[in-house]
Design a protein around this motif. Structure first.
Motif, short mmCIF file in Angstrom:
data_model
loop_
_atom_site.label_atom_id
_atom_site.label_comp_id
_atom_site.label_asym_id
_atom_site.label_seq_id
_atom_site.Cartn_x
_atom_site.Cartn_y
_atom_site.Cartn_z
N ARG A 53 -7.60 1.14 0.87
CA ARG A 53 -7.48 -0.12 1.31
C ARG A 53 -8.00 -0.91 0.23
O ARG A 53 -8.93 -0.76 -0.57
N VAL A 146 -6.43 -4.79 2.91
CA VAL A 146 -5.05 -4.18 3.30
C VAL A 146 -4.66 -2.99 2.97
O VAL A 146 -5.57 -2.46 2.05
N HIS A 150 0.71 -0.89 1.58
CA HIS A 150 1.45 -2.01 1.88
C HIS A 150 1.82 -2.96 0.50
O HIS A 150 2.83 -3.41 0.37
N VAL A 151 0.66 -2.85 -0.32
CA VAL A 151 0.97 -3.87 -1.52
C VAL A 151 1.36 -2.98 -2.76
O VAL A 151 1.62 -3.53 -3.74
N ASN A 156 7.85 -5.27 0.43
CA ASN A 156 6.96 -6.01 1.21
C ASN A 156 6.81 -7.41 0.65
O ASN A 156 5.97 -8.18 1.21
N PHE A 176 0.34 -10.01 5.07
CA PHE A 176 -0.25 -8.87 5.81
C PHE A 176 -1.08 -9.39 7.01
O PHE A 176 -2.03 -10.17 6.91
N GLY A 177 -0.51 -9.11 8.04
CA GLY A 177 -0.95 -9.73 9.35
C GLY A 177 -1.26 -11.01 9.35
O GLY A 177 -0.34 -12.06 8.83
#
Length: 196
Positions: A53, A146, A150-151, A156, A176-177
């Motif tokens: 993360r 995060v 995701h990144v 995304n 993100f969220g």
């Protein structure tokens, strides 16, 4: 997870040009003789949990510059700093309590020029030991993370725009969220995603 970290290391070894807050705004003409202040930010990848993360901060809403924005720990290079890497590690210790011994530097991304006249070196490091998060009062409202997956996924990211200094300015986002990651932070993450 080992394969993913190996991919990150390989990505950092790839050549490429630097980035800028002006990348998506080709009409902006920057002065040739502009003076940029050196800075370093840390992109800390926490590998102590079930999945890697990326640790980020939400800047204090009381700050004069970039209040409430999502950012990496970091700041300008001080006289006592050997280089932008040292500055990034020092600032991460001051802003979120990350001990320098807990961060293993993997490498850097190409420099990023900001609208505030900083030449930022993004430093990617692994956080391999758990540590006690300690947001710096008055500068950091929140520390969160995060998923790395995701990144580093380009799909995304999105391009958005808003009026700034009388002109329409475009920039990258990677929400993100509840967190709206945009501007320089998103652009630096996009640089990593491109290299992946």
């Amino acid at each position: 997870m080992i394969d993913l970290i190996t991919q990150v290391q390989a990505a950092l070894g790839r050549s490429g040009k630097g980035s800028s807050d002006f990348d998506l705004n080709p009409d902006v003409k920057l002065p040739e003789n502009r003076k940029l202040r050196p800075a370093g930010v840390l992109i800390p990848i926490d590998v102590t949990g079930a999945e890697p993360r990326v640790i980020l901060t939400k800047r204090s809403s009381a700050l004069k510059h970039h209040p409430g924005q999502i950012a990496f720990p970091g700041g300008k290079v001080d006289e006592a700093d050997a280089d932008p890497i040292a500055a990034a590690l020092r600032e991460a210790n001051e802003e979120i309590g990350l001990p320098q011994a807990a961060a293993r530097t993997l490498g850097t991304l190409p420099e990023h020029e900001t609208v505030t006249s900083f030449q930022v070196t993004p430093v990617v490091a692994l956080v391999e030991q758990p540590f006690q998060l300690c947001p710096e009062p008055g500068e950091v409202d929140e520390v969160f993370s995060v998923p790395l997956t995701h990144v580093i996924e380009r799909q995304n990211f999105a391009i958005q725009g808003r009026r700034w200094r009388g002109q329409r300015r475009y920039y990258y986002t990677v929400p993100f969220g509840p967190y709206y990651i945009w501007g320089a932070s998103a652009r630096m993450l996009y640089s990593l995603a491109e290299r992946m």
